[in-house]
Design an enzyme around this catalytic site. Structure first.
Site, PDB file in Angstrom:
ATOM      1  N   LYS A  39      33.018  33.427  34.187  1.00  0.00           N
ATOM      2  CA  LYS A  39      33.503  34.384  33.433  1.00  0.00           C
ATOM      3  C   LYS A  39      34.711  34.952  34.261  1.00  0.00           C
ATOM      4  O   LYS A  39      34.883  34.997  35.362  1.00  0.00           O
ATOM      5  CB  LYS A  39      31.945  35.677  33.254  1.00  0.00           C
ATOM      6  CG  LYS A  39      31.597  35.653  34.920  1.00  0.00           C
ATOM      7  CD  LYS A  39      30.420  36.698  34.768  1.00  0.00           C
ATOM      8  CE  LYS A  39      29.731  36.933  35.951  1.00  0.00           C
ATOM      9  NZ  LYS A  39      28.331  37.168  35.805  1.00  0.00           N
ATOM     10  N   TYR A 267      57.314  57.868  45.847  1.00  0.00           N
ATOM     11  CA  TYR A 267      56.721  59.096  44.272  1.00  0.00           C
ATOM     12  C   TYR A 267      55.650  59.763  44.984  1.00  0.00           C
ATOM     13  O   TYR A 267      54.840  59.524  46.146  1.00  0.00           O
ATOM     14  CB  TYR A 267      56.215  58.157  43.972  1.00  0.00           C
ATOM     15  CG  TYR A 267      56.450  57.363  42.381  1.00  0.00           C
ATOM     16  CD1 TYR A 267      57.549  58.294  42.105  1.00  0.00           C
ATOM     17  CD2 TYR A 267      56.031  56.180  42.132  1.00  0.00           C
ATOM     18  CE1 TYR A 267      58.080  56.904  40.348  1.00  0.00           C
ATOM     19  CE2 TYR A 267      56.709  55.185  41.441  1.00  0.00           C
ATOM     20  CZ  TYR A 267      57.949  56.137  40.531  1.00  0.00           C
ATOM     21  OH  TYR A 267      58.856  55.106  39.786  1.00  0.00           O
TER      22      TYR A 267
HETATM   23  C1  LIG Z   1      27.503  36.187  36.854  1.00  0.00           C
HETATM   24  C2  LIG Z   1      26.670  36.045  36.219  1.00  0.00           C
HETATM   25  C3  LIG Z   1      25.754  35.155  37.833  1.00  0.00           C
HETATM   26  C4  LIG Z   1      27.031  35.048  38.483  1.00  0.00           C
HETATM   27  O1  LIG Z   1      26.567  35.448  39.707  1.00  0.00           O
HETATM   28  P1  LIG Z   1      26.662  35.848  41.374  1.00  0.00           P
HETATM   29  O2  LIG Z   1      25.488  36.646  41.941  1.00  0.00           O
HETATM   30  O3  LIG Z   1      28.654  35.781  40.573  1.00  0.00           O
HETATM   31  O4  LIG Z   1      26.105  34.191  41.776  1.00  0.00           O
HETATM   32  C5  LIG Z   1      24.442  34.192  37.230  1.00  0.00           C
HETATM   33  N1  LIG Z   1      23.637  34.664  35.998  1.00  0.00           N
HETATM   34  C6  LIG Z   1      24.738  35.254  34.767  1.00  0.00           C
HETATM   35  C7  LIG Z   1      23.914  35.926  33.757  1.00  0.00           C
HETATM   36  C8  LIG Z   1      25.602  35.919  35.590  1.00  0.00           C
HETATM   37  O5  LIG Z   1      26.074  36.985  34.073  1.00  0.00           O
END
Ligand SMILES: *Cc1c(COP(=O)(O)O)cnc(C)c1O
Length: 370
Positions: A39, A267
């Protein structure tokens, strides 16, 4: 464009990512499936490259947040099953078309799915869903007391098949919350056995993320969902030495300048030359996803194995580095982060975590897979 050498790049060290994947495998039962979480642009590392690498290296599943991320992975030819954690209510036609796997987390989302299936031009006899259970994270998911109603709803919709049931841990990396984590796992087991009483076929069960997988291996069930650990960060010191760095953010000196004592830099004239300075202007600014808060000496970059502070405010596309006394020339490389420690230090300067640092790097920074 493809051959162009970019100045500002996020380097992804593929070998290290695969080594991390294999380290997780070494810590898990051989039968445990792995979902690679890609994601948020693959935690910022570029979703297509990361997804391809994970697919080539035998991951069983990919996970994304929304429909757009899922469709984009299909468009570049990813064949693995892809779970959509929060499908838009109107997206079920796209989900069907692109063979994506939706997560159903509420009665409202369940009803939307049923409506979309009913309206679909082709008759759909069988459709797989994944059910999210809220065991204490309190983000998305059915609470345990909703399970009886959920089971009734499933009974009334025989075309729906449960592919998996899962939950998410709230504090898998924090020892002081281990009792709570164990409670979440117990609640999850209770929900599973309740569901297994009326669902008589096999479905996947999973609750562990990266740190969960390393710290609570007894709860690996059928699958673990790995994100940050693949990309180089785990909490427990006994594992950190086995996890390799994946992401390096670097750029090149665009111009060197000598600034006379008394002049200002950038800036708002925030940078001040209290003595004669040599400064390097580099093409990396806050629009590249590096916070303005690292300006004015709040972060030191690495060049030629030396460390040099930012000077003046970070601009949208550029920032200035005080390289006084460091032998360097234009086009030399500058590293903003280059290993886990530097990324973690940057996170703490910005009062955040590596997840946010990586996923904030904006799309215009060229991802280079090595
Ligand atoms: C992002 C996510 C993970 C992965 O988590 P990490 O801490 O990055 O390993 C697992 N399950 C769900 C539902 C997530 O949203």
């Amino acid at each position: 464009m493809r051959k162009l050498k970019y100045d500002t790049t996020l380097e992804i060290h593929s070998k290290n990512l695969i080594s991390n994947l294999n380290y997780f495998r070494s810590q898990l039962l051989p039968t445990t499936k792995i979902m690679g979480m890609v994601k948020a642009y693959g935690y910022g590392l570029g979703p297509f490259g990361v997804a391809k690498l994970l697919e080539e290296n035998g991951v069983n599943y990919l996970g994304v947040a929304n429909i757009l991320e899922g469709v984009e992975l299909r468009k570049v030819g990813i064949k693995l099953p892809i779970m959509i954690m929060k499908p838009e209510l109107e997206s079920f036609d796209l989900i069907i078309e692109h063979k994506l796997s939706p997560v159903i987390f509420s009665f409202y989302s369940f009803r939307s799915l049923l409506k979309a299936l009913k309206k679909h031009p082709k008759k759909i006899d069988s459709f797989q869903i994944n059910i999210k259970i809220d065991t204490g994270m309190h983000r998305l998911g059915f609470s345990p007391n909703e399970i009886p109603d959920l089971l009734l709803a499933l009974k009334k919709a025989p075309q729906i098949k449960v592919e998996g049931v899962f939950s998410h841990l709230a504090a898998s990396d924090e020892k002081n919350h281990d009792d709570f984590t164990k409670l979440q796992i117990i609640r999850f087991k209770e929900v599973i056995s309740e569901m297994e009483k009326t669902i008589h076929y096999r479905f996947d069960k999973h609750i562990l993320n990266s740190n969960g997988a390393l710290r609570f291996p007894d709860a690996q069930f059928d699958m673990v969902r790995l994100g940050i650990g693949l990309y180089g960060f785990v909490s427990e010191s006994k594992h950190t030495k086995h996890i390799k760095n994946v992401a390096v953010l670097k750029t090149k000196i665009a111009q060197l300048k000598t600034i006379p004592k008394g002049d200002s830099i950038g800036y708002g004239r925030k940078g001040k030359a209290t003595k004669q300075l040599t400064i390097a202007t580099v093409p990396l600014g806050y629009a590249d996803g590096i916070s303005r808060r690292i300006g004015n000496g709040n972060w030191k970059v690495k060049l030629h194995n030396k460390f040099a502070p930012t000077v003046g405010s970070v601009c949208m596309d550029m920032c200035m580095i005080d390289v006084t006394g460091i032998e360097c020339k234009e086009d030399d490389e500058i590293y903003f982060f280059y290993n886990q420690d530097s990324t973690k230090q940057l996170s703490s300067v910005l009062q955040t975590i590596p997840y946010e640092i990586l996923s904030s790097i904006s799309p215009r920074v060229k991802r280079v897979f090595i």
